[in-house]
Design an enzyme around this catalytic site. Structure first.
Site, mmCIF file in Angstrom:
data_model
loop_
_atom_site.group_PDB
_atom_site.id
_atom_site.type_symbol
_atom_site.label_atom_id
_atom_site.label_comp_id
_atom_site.label_asym_id
_atom_site.label_seq_id
_atom_site.Cartn_x
_atom_site.Cartn_y
_atom_site.Cartn_z
ATOM 1 N N ASP A 155 0.846 -1.197 0.000
ATOM 2 C CA ASP A 155 0.000 0.000 0.000
ATOM 3 C C ASP A 155 0.885 1.252 0.000
ATOM 4 O OD1 ASP A 155 1.012 -0.358 2.580
ATOM 5 O OD2 ASP A 155 -0.629 0.789 3.454
ATOM 6 N N GLU A 156 0.255 2.380 -0.202
ATOM 7 C CA GLU A 156 0.914 3.693 -0.119
ATOM 8 C C GLU A 156 2.150 3.784 -1.013
ATOM 9 O OE1 GLU A 156 1.538 4.825 3.942
ATOM 10 O OE2 GLU A 156 -0.600 4.728 4.418
ATOM 11 N N ALA A 157 2.108 3.147 -2.164
ATOM 12 C CA ALA A 157 3.217 3.229 -3.116
ATOM 13 C C ALA A 157 3.032 4.467 -3.988
ATOM 14 C CB ALA A 157 3.288 1.959 -3.953
ATOM 15 N N ILE A 158 2.953 5.606 -3.335
ATOM 16 C CA ILE A 158 2.565 6.846 -4.021
ATOM 17 C C ILE A 158 3.612 7.274 -5.047
ATOM 18 C CG2 ILE A 158 1.986 9.285 -3.643
ATOM 19 C CD1 ILE A 158 1.064 8.409 -0.799
#
Length: 211
Positions: A22-25
């Protein structure tokens, strides 16, 4: 690098290794959908089952993977959860607006965050895992897991304040049939834990919802 990390983790007992996802922005979509399956495959090679947050369902996951859902009812999150199940994965349910213990109880709570909304004691209890995500059958759910991230918890007392009494309700949600879950009955039983926690020195939140 990941192979070395997973080698170290695989020396410990247990069936699962959580690889995040997650949160692999800062990662492009193309890179994400290539990298996550490679990381998951390394876990499988070491005889473990990969666990990933629900964002990873946008990729091709190894058979038997477990996907952890942290959504708060958003269409994209629930669709990814359904996609994971359709691909043969099972779900851990950690809905942010019910099971995230780092959310504030109310607007006056000094500790905690608000991105998933305010989560009073009743909200942590008032949900049913088997029907949380439409189209996902109970047999596709591994279980329930609470999360408590530590951005606002400088010490143990702060952790206890956010975890208790909500953790007790989430535990009951996880192991009880829906017919046994009655808020008015539960809050009376929960109240009986107050004196026990006092004796144990637990810094629990004195919720106005609990007598």
């Amino acid at each position: 690098f990941l192979g070395d990390v997973f080698n170290a983790l695989a020396t410990e007992p247990g069936r699962f290794i959580h690889i995040g996802g997650d949160e692999a922005i800062g990662t492009s979509h193309d890179d994400f959908v290539q990298f996550v399956p490679r990381a998951a495959a390394l876990v499988v090679e070491r005889g473990r089952t990969p666990v990933m947050w629900h964002e990873a369902a946008a990729t091709t996951m190894p058979p038997g993977s477990v996907v952890q859902y942290w959504g708060v009812g958003q269409d994209e999150a629930t669709e990814l959860a359904r996609r994971a199940v359709a691909a043969g994965a099972r779900l851990i349910l950690s809905p942010g607006n019910h099971a995230y213990l780092d959310m504030k109880y109310d607007a006056d709570t000094m500790l905690g965050l608000e991105w998933a909304g305010l989560v009073p004691v009743s909200a942590s209890y008032d949900w049913e895992p088997a029907t949380l995500i439409e189209g996902v059958a109970e047999g596709s759910i591994v279980g329930v897991e609470s999360a408590l991230w530590s951005e606002t918890t400088p010490d143990r007392a702060a952790v206890e304040h956010l975890a208790f009494p909500r953790l007790a309700g989430i535990a009951e949600i996880a192991w009880s049939p829906p017919t046994a879950l009655v808020w008015d009955d539960y809050r009376q039983r929960l109240a009986a834990h107050g004196p026990r926690w006092d004796v144990a020195g637990v810094n629990y939140f004195r919720s106005p919802e609990v007598p």
